[in-house]
Design a protein around this motif. Structure first.
Motif, PDB file in Angstrom:
ATOM      1  N   ARG A  61       3.687  -6.413  10.397  1.00  0.00           N
ATOM      2  CA  ARG A  61       4.676  -7.318   9.830  1.00  0.00           C
ATOM      3  C   ARG A  61       4.544  -8.743  10.370  1.00  0.00           C
ATOM      4  N   ASN A  64       2.051 -11.019   7.991  1.00  0.00           N
ATOM      5  CA  ASN A  64       2.551 -11.857   6.892  1.00  0.00           C
ATOM      6  C   ASN A  64       3.898 -12.490   7.232  1.00  0.00           C
ATOM      7  N   LEU A  66       6.698 -11.473   8.308  1.00  0.00           N
ATOM      8  CA  LEU A  66       8.030 -10.893   8.163  1.00  0.00           C
ATOM      9  C   LEU A  66       8.689 -10.856   9.530  1.00  0.00           C
ATOM     10  N   ARG A  92       1.072 -15.508   2.456  1.00  0.00           N
ATOM     11  CA  ARG A  92       1.728 -14.438   1.700  1.00  0.00           C
ATOM     12  C   ARG A  92       1.137 -14.275   0.303  1.00  0.00           C
ATOM     13  N   MET A  97       1.802  -6.334   0.510  1.00  0.00           N
ATOM     14  CA  MET A  97       2.378  -5.380   1.458  1.00  0.00           C
ATOM     15  C   MET A  97       3.129  -4.267   0.722  1.00  0.00           C
ATOM     16  N   PHE A  99       5.795  -0.984   1.513  1.00  0.00           N
ATOM     17  CA  PHE A  99       6.759  -0.589   2.545  1.00  0.00           C
ATOM     18  C   PHE A  99       7.029   0.912   2.496  1.00  0.00           C
ATOM     19  N   ASN A 103      10.884  -0.597  -1.559  1.00  0.00           N
ATOM     20  CA  ASN A 103      11.534  -1.891  -1.762  1.00  0.00           C
ATOM     21  C   ASN A 103      11.270  -2.478  -3.139  1.00  0.00           C
ATOM     22  N   ARG A 165       2.488  -3.520  -7.881  1.00  0.00           N
ATOM     23  CA  ARG A 165       3.174  -4.810  -7.784  1.00  0.00           C
ATOM     24  C   ARG A 165       2.451  -5.738  -6.824  1.00  0.00           C
TER      25      ARG A 165
END
Lengths: 258, 374
Positions: A61, A64, A66, A92, A97, A99, A103, A165
Motif C-alpha cells: 500500500r 501507490n 495509500l 497511481r 490495485m 483489494f 472495493n 477495473r
C-alpha cells in the motif's frame, strides 16, 4: 492451473520499475515497516507472505501511496513518491490495485465501475472506455454481467470485476492485497486463474497472498516478512524446499500443514 | 398426505406452497389472526375504527356546510336540513384566498399563480430522471428560482410588492422550498468540511454546526428580526423575509450536515481507497463515488430534516409574518365566524400533511429506485 513451475519460462527484463530503499513507516509510535529494501524488475511476479501484522499489506500500500512512508525512498516507474500530488497521481495511473474486499463501487454497474477511471482520469471518450471495459470483462470471463450491480454478483465474480477495473487503466504494475482471502474455496480458483493468465502475459505483479500453490506456479520470487522486516527472499523452489530462516520454517510448517 | 412420493437425490420437483400460506387467506392468517394476542388486537382495532370513522365522516363531509355567510348561517342551514352541526367549511371557503396569498395585492395574484406553476415545473426534472428533455429541464430548474423571485417581488416592469405582504401558503412554500433547496448544498459542503484534513476549515465547520444546533430556531428568528438591525450600520435595510430565509436555510443546513456526515461515516474506507488507487482526484472521488453513496444512505434523515424545516416555518408567526396558521388565528377574530378554530386547524393540518406526506413518499420512491442489492 498446472502444477509445473512455469516461472522460468516467463521473461524478466533488467529494467527496474520499483525501487524501495531504506524505507521506514510508523503508525503513530508503532514502527510498522523497518528498513525495507526491495527492487522489482519489469515482468517480475513477486509473492509476499508472512504472518498477519507483519506489514506485508502496508508495504504494497506504500507503493501507490495509500499509506505514507516517513523515511527512505520509493521510486516507481522513475517517479519518486513524495508529497507532490502530481507524482502520486502519475504513479497511481501506472499502478493498479486489487483489494481483499474488492472495493467495487456498489452504486455503479459493473461496466460503469470499469469505465469510470479511464473516463475521468485519462479523459477517454465514454464509448471507447466502455469498449475497453467490455474487452477486459471478456478476458476475466464475465462479459454477460456488465449491466449488473456488484451486489448481485458472487465474491469470485466481484474480484474478477475488480481485476478488470484495474486493467482498464492499462497499468504497468499490478498490486494484489490478499485477493482471495475473502472468498469461498470454490471461488478462489476462478480468481487465481485470471491472475495466472495475467502473469503469463508478462504483467509485473506484487501479490500479498497465502496461496502457496499460486506462489509455486507463478512467482519468480517469494518474499517472507515478519514484524515489519523482509526476513527472507528467494525463488519459490528454494523458498519452499530449503527455507533458511527459523521464522520462515515455522511459518511454512504451519501454513502447509493443513 | 402419508403417501409422500420418494425422489432420487436432487430430483425433487418444486411444488406449490399450501393454500394456507399464500393469497388473501394466507395474508389474513399471518397478519391478523396468527395468535391469541393478535386476534384480540385485530378485534379491538376493528371496533375502534367503527367507533371513530363514522362520526368523523359525518363531521367532515355529511353534516358539513360548504356555503354560508356566517356561522349562524351555518347553524341555520344544518338545522333546516335536520342534521347535526358538522364542519362549517363555508368559513374556509370565504377565507380561502387569504390563506393562499396572504396580503398579496389582489390584482397581482396572477404572479403568485405563475410562480407556483413554475416551481412545480422546475421541481419535476430535479426529482425525476427518465423524463424526456431532462437536460433542458434542469437548465430551466436552474433559472426558475430567479424568475420566481422576480415575479413575487416585482420590479423591472412589474409593480413591486413588499415582502411583508407575503403570507399564507405562498409564504410557507417560499420559506420551505428556499430552505430545502438552499440547505442541501450548504449541508453537503459543511459535512465535507467537517471531515477535511485542513484543521482551520474543519474547525470553522464544527463551530458553525455546533452553534446553530445549540440554539433554538426561534432565537435565530428573533436575531434575524431585531438584532441584525443593531449589528448592521444604521440606515441599512435588510428585508425581514430575506433574513428569515437565510436563518432557516442555515439552521437546517447544520442538521443536514450532520445527517450526511452519518452517511459519509457509514461508507467503508475501501471505497475511497479504491478511488484513490485509480488516480481519481479528491473532488472526482467525492462527486462520483462517495457522495452518491453517502447521500443515498442519508435519504431518510435528509427528508426527515426537510419535513421538520417545512413545519417549522409556522414559527415565523412569532416575528410577525403570517403563515397559514397565523392567518387562521387572525381570521378567528372575525365576529361573524367566531368559534370555528377546529375547522381552521383541520384545514391547515391537511395542507401540511399533504406536503409532508408527499415528501415522505418521494423519499421512499428514491430509496427504492437507488437500491442496487447491497
Amino acid at each position: 492451473m498446472s502444477s509445473q513451475p512455469e516461472a522460468a519460462q516467463l521473461e524478466i527484463s533488467d529494467e527496474v520499475v520499483i525501487k524501495i530503499r531504506e524505507m521506514h513507516k510508523w503508525y503513530g509510535s508503532f514502527h510498522v515497516l523497518k528498513n525495507v529494501n526491495l527492487e522489482v524488475n519489469r515482468g517480475e511476479r513477486i509473492v509476499i507472505c508472512g504472518p498477519s501484522g507483519s506489514g506485508k499489506s502496508t508495504l504494497i500500500r506504500c507503493i501507490n501511496r495509500l499509506e505514507e512512508h516517513q523515511q527512505g525512498d520509493i521510486i516507481v516507474e522513475n517517479v519518486e513518491l513524495t508529497n507532490d500530488l502530481k507524482n502520486i497521481d502519475a504513479i497511481r495511473r501506472e499502478v493498479g490495485m486489487c483489494f481483499q474486499h474488492f472495493n467495487l463501487f456498489p452504486h455503479l454497474t459493473v461496466l460503469e465501475n470499469c469505465a469510470l477511471a479511464p473516463i475521468w482520469v485519462k479523459q477517454v471518450p465514454r464509448k471507447e472506455a466502455e469498449e475497453t471495459a467490455m474487452k477486459y470483462l471478456t478476458r476475466v470471463k464475465i462479459p454477460e454481467q456488465a449491466d449488473k450491480f456488484p451486489g448481485q454478483l458472487s465474491g469470485g465474480q466481484q474480484q474478477r470485476v475488480a481485476i478488470a477495473r484495474s486493467l482498464c487503466m492499462n497499468p504497468k504494475i499490478m498490486l494484489f492485497d490478499e485477493p482471495t482471502s475473502a472468498l469461498d474455496p470454490e471461488m478462489i480458483k476462478e480468481v487465481l486463474d485470471v491472475m495466472v493468465e495475467l502473469a503469463r502475459e508478462g504483467m509485473t505483479m506484487l501479490c500479498v497472498t497465502h496461496e502457496m500453490g499460486f506462489a509455486k506456479t507463478v512467482a519468480n520470487r517469494v518474499i517472507f516478512m515478519d514484524e515489519g522486516q523482509i526476513i527472507e527472499e528467494n525463488n519459490p523452489h528454494e523458498f519452499f524446499d530449503n527455507p533458511q530462516h527459523e521464522r520462515t520454517k515455522l511459518f511454512l510448517s504451519q501454513i502447509l500443514a493443513h | 398426505m402419508s403417501t409422500e412420493q420418494s425422489y432420487a437425490p436432487g430430483e425433487h420437483p418444486d411444488m406449490a406452497p399450501p393454500s394456507t400460506e399464500v393469497g388473501i387467506i394466507g395474508w389474513v392468517r399471518h397478519n391478523l389472526f396468527s395468535s391469541t394476542t393478535n386476534i384480540v388486537i385485530t378485534v379491538l382495532t376493528i371496533y375502534f375504527l367503527y367507533v371513530i370513522i363514522p362520526p368523523m365522516l359525518n363531521w367532515l363531509f355529511l353534516d358539513a356546510v360548504f356555503v354560508a355567510d356566517s356561522r349562524d348561517d351555518c347553524r341555520a342551514i344544518a338545522k333546516a336540513a335536520g342534521e347535526e352541526l358538522g364542519a362549517c367549511w363555508a368559513f374556509i371557503g370565504k377565507r380561502f384566498e387569504i390563506f393562499v396569498y396572504g396580503f398579496y395585492p389582489v390584482e397581482e395574484r396572477w404572479r403568485v399563480d405563475i410562480a407556483f406553476i413554475m416551481m412545480l415545473a422546475a421541481l419535476i426534472p430535479v426529482l425525476f430522471d427518465h423524463i424526456p428533455y431532462r437536460k433542458q429541464g434542469l437548465w430551466f430548474s436552474l433559472i426558475a428560482p430567479f424568475v420566481i423571485g422576480w415575479l413575487l417581488i416585482g420590479g423591472m416592469g412589474l409593480n413591486p410588492v413588499s415582502t411583508d405582504k407575503f403570507g399564507g401558503f405562498m409564504l410557507t412554500l417560499t420559506i420551505g422550498v428556499t430552505g430545502i433547496v438552499g440547505s442541501l448544498p450548504i449541508g453537503i459542503a459543511l459535512a465535507l468540511g467537517r471531515q477535511s484534513h485542513m484543521p482551520a476549515l474543519r474547525m470553522v465547520c464544527v463551530a458553525f454546526i455546533e452553534f446553530i444546533r445549540g440554539v433554538p430556531l426561534i432565537t435565530l428568528l428573533f436575531v434575524a428580526s431585531t438584532m441584525l438591525n443593531y449589528f448592521l450600520p444604521p440606515g441599512t435595510t435588510f428585508d425581514l423575509l430575506l433574513r428569515v430565509l437565510i436563518m432557516v436555510t442555515l439552521f437546517s443546513s447544520a442538521y443536514i450536515a450532520e445527517v450526511i456526515r452519518g452517511g459519509l461515516q457509514a461508507l467503508p474506507k475501501g471505497q475511497i481507497e479504491a478511488a484513490d488507487s485509480m488516480g481519481l482526484k479528491y473532488w472526482q472521488s467525492m462527486r462520483l463515488i462517495i457522495l452518491p453513496q453517502a447521500l443515498k444512505i442519508s435519504i431518510p434523515g435528509i427528508v426527515n430534516t426537510f419535513i421538520g424545516l417545512y413545519k417549522d416555518t409556522t414559527l415565523v408567526i412569532i416575528i410577525g409574518l403570517f403563515d397559514p396558521l397565523g392567518m387562521g388565528r387572525a381570521s378567528l377574530a372575525d365576529t361573524k365566524w367566531q368559534g370555528l378554530s377546529t375547522e381552521i386547524y383541520v384545514f391547515v393540518a391537511i395542507f401540511f400533511f399533504v406536503s409532508c406526506f408527499s415528501m415522505a413518499r418521494y423519499s421512499l420512491y428514491l430509496e427504492k429506485k437507488l437500491y442496487t442489492g447491497h
